[in-house]
Design an enzyme around this catalytic site. Sequence first.
Site, PDB file in Angstrom:
ATOM      1  N   SER A 137       0.799  -1.242   0.000  1.00 17.87           N
ATOM      2  CA  SER A 137       0.000   0.000   0.000  1.00 17.87           C
ATOM      3  C   SER A 137       0.824   1.280   0.000  1.00 17.87           C
ATOM      4  CB  SER A 137      -0.937   0.021   1.206  1.00 17.87           C
ATOM      5  OG  SER A 137      -2.007  -0.844   0.968  1.00 17.87           O
ATOM      6  N   LYS A 194       0.523   3.351  -3.016  1.00 17.21           N
ATOM      7  CA  LYS A 194      -0.700   4.142  -3.259  1.00 17.21           C
ATOM      8  C   LYS A 194      -0.442   5.651  -3.225  1.00 17.21           C
ATOM      9  CE  LYS A 194      -3.700   0.513  -1.445  1.00 17.21           C
ATOM     10  NZ  LYS A 194      -4.365  -0.043  -0.267  1.00 17.21           N
ATOM     11  N   TYR A 208      -2.793  -2.488 -10.590  1.00 20.32           N
ATOM     12  CA  TYR A 208      -2.808  -2.355  -9.124  1.00 20.32           C
ATOM     13  C   TYR A 208      -1.887  -3.395  -8.449  1.00 20.32           C
ATOM     14  CZ  TYR A 208      -4.446  -2.586  -4.317  1.00 20.32           C
ATOM     15  OH  TYR A 208      -4.488  -2.618  -2.940  1.00 20.32           O
ATOM     16  N   TYR A 251      -4.246   3.731   7.689  1.00 16.22           N
ATOM     17  CA  TYR A 251      -5.590   3.137   7.699  1.00 16.22           C
ATOM     18  C   TYR A 251      -6.402   3.667   8.881  1.00 16.22           C
ATOM     19  CZ  TYR A 251      -2.633  -0.065   5.087  1.00 16.22           C
ATOM     20  OH  TYR A 251      -1.706  -0.588   4.246  1.00 16.22           O
ATOM     21  N   VAL A 306       1.146  -3.838   3.884  1.00 16.86           N
ATOM     22  CA  VAL A 306       1.028  -5.120   4.610  1.00 16.86           C
ATOM     23  C   VAL A 306       2.299  -5.956   4.590  1.00 16.86           C
ATOM     24  CG1 VAL A 306      -1.457  -5.576   4.654  1.00 16.86           C
ATOM     25  CG2 VAL A 306      -0.126  -6.186   2.637  1.00 16.86           C
TER      26      VAL A 306
HETATM   27  N1  GLN Z   1      -1.740  -5.459  -2.180  1.00 15.35           N
HETATM   28  C1  GLN Z   1      -2.362  -5.340  -0.910  1.00 15.35           C
HETATM   29  C2  GLN Z   1      -3.870  -5.545  -1.023  1.00 15.35           C
HETATM   30  O1  GLN Z   1      -4.452  -5.077  -1.918  1.00 15.35           O
HETATM   31  C3  GLN Z   1      -2.063  -3.990  -0.322  1.00 15.35           C
HETATM   32  C4  GLN Z   1      -2.756  -3.756   0.973  1.00 15.35           C
HETATM   33  C5  GLN Z   1      -1.923  -3.095   2.016  1.00 15.35           C
HETATM   34  O2  GLN Z   1      -0.707  -2.975   1.929  1.00 15.35           O
HETATM   35  N2  GLN Z   1      -2.585  -2.709   3.066  1.00 15.35           N
HETATM   36  O3  GLN Z   1      -4.470  -6.176  -0.205  1.00 15.35           O
END
Ligand code: GLN
Length: 313
Positions: free
Chosen positions: A69, A72, A197, A249, A267
């Site tokens: 993430s 992003k 993505y 988050y 994550v």
């Molecule tokens: N690729 C992961 C997902 O879409 C990214 C989520 C994350 O890092 N929180 O679940």
Amino acid sequence: MRPTEIEAIRQQLPGWLEASLPCVSRGKVAAYIPELSKAPHAALGITLLNTMGESATAGDCGLRFTMQSISKVFTLILALMDNGEDAVFSKVGMEPTGDNFNSMLKLELVRPGIPFNPMINAGAITVSSLIHGDSPSEKSDRILQFLQELSGNAGLEYDLGVYRSESETGNLNRSIAFFLKENGVLSGNVEEVLEVYFRHCSIAVNCADLARMALVLACSGTDPLTGNTLIPRRYVQIARTFMTTCGMYNASGEFAIQVGLPAKSGVSGGILTFVPGRYGIGVLGPALNDKGNSYAGVHLLQTISREMNWSIF
Ligand code: GLN
């Protein structure tokens, strides 16, 4: 002679990292993307980089991990550079959700059914659909090149093992994407958007790469080590704001109080954060708390921020 700030940090950092290590046993490595479960549970590393190019490092800062993430932030910036603010914010909102990063809940509950912000999966999938390029691979490669430029590391690449692992198992993200397509938020082929993505989530970095990217954000879009402006100041301002309100988050409020710096986690256990005008910081600690943030990584940042009095609030 008094040590410079970076020298003082270098002296203290191993002790601060040591004090955060016990947190590792309280966290869990993400396993919903099967390939991520192979990450070293007990790892913890950090790199801080200042505007003179001097760094302080400790622990497992050389380990490679996928951005997940954290990417992003940069896909949002690239989408803004490609489309401008009005187009991007007609498809994605500006508010925190208070829900998990992969929740679909509010897409149906609140009208209009656009994702609340670009830092949650629904928002980031939407942003991926806005990146310019003639094919998914051209779009993905534009994102990769942008990150190579920001990190000053032309060797950044996808971790194809993690990419395939997520692409094969990402049913929740697929559901989100189809739901967005049904609501007219996503245009184009859903599988192609997901390819873009999943690919940017799988770009592999180490703590030094994150610190360098973060330093560009810390310096409002200009890389202090080359003098090159890589991002318009306004888009950095937008990205920094989202990092503060939604970057961790549904633990972003707590992070703002405990650490007080704009940040984005993934994550894989990575965290990218910075001290405005002064330091870019990359952290890795794969054992996560129940909000999906690095347990020991957050603890370590909390210690450093308090010791150095770095909260921006
Ligand atoms: N690729 C992961 C997902 O879409 C990214 C989520 C994350 O890092 N929180 O679940």
